[in-house]
Scaffold this motif. Structure first.
Motif: not given
Length: 127
Positions: A75, A78, A93, A96
């Protein structure tokens, strides 16, 4: 800032799995997953936590705390080395976007007792 602790419990790898999510001073829940690997379960714990937070704490700063180095590193960067986890990281992701900021912190097992207990209890209920 919303502090979120996530953990997974598996019986075998792969095997029956469950996750526990503890949102400090706010909420706690667990979910049985069925059969998956321990790393998959750890990714799913974060996904379920972020989905819950997107419904209840949209726009907030979220601090995800996990004892899974694979999830935290993936995370943070990425990127994940194992392509099997790429779809799960992609979901994380994408989630987010619901928050002003999300950051991840690796914590040792001893600091993740609430989420660990929730995951283990859920797994035990479903075996």
């Amino acid at each position: 800032m919303i502090e979120v602790y996530t953990d997974a419990a598996t019986a075998g790898n792969p095997g029956p799995s469950a996750v526990g999510i503890y949102i400090k001073d706010r909420h706690k829940f667990s979910k049985y997953l069925g059969s998956c690997s321990n790393h998959e379960a750890e990714f799913l714990a974060v996904i379920y936590a972020l989905e819950y937070c997107s419904q209840h704490y949209s726009g907030e700063i979220i601090s995800i705390r996990s004892d899974s180095q694979v999830v935290v590193h993936s995370a943070d960067t990425e990127h994940c080395k194992n392509p099997a986890y790429a779809p799960l990281l992609g979901k994380i992701l994408a989630l987010h976007q619901h928050f002003s900021y999300v950051f991840y912190k690796w914590i040792p097992d001893k600091e993740n007792k609430h989420a660990d207990r929730l995951a283990r209890e859920e797994l035990k209920k479903n075996q």
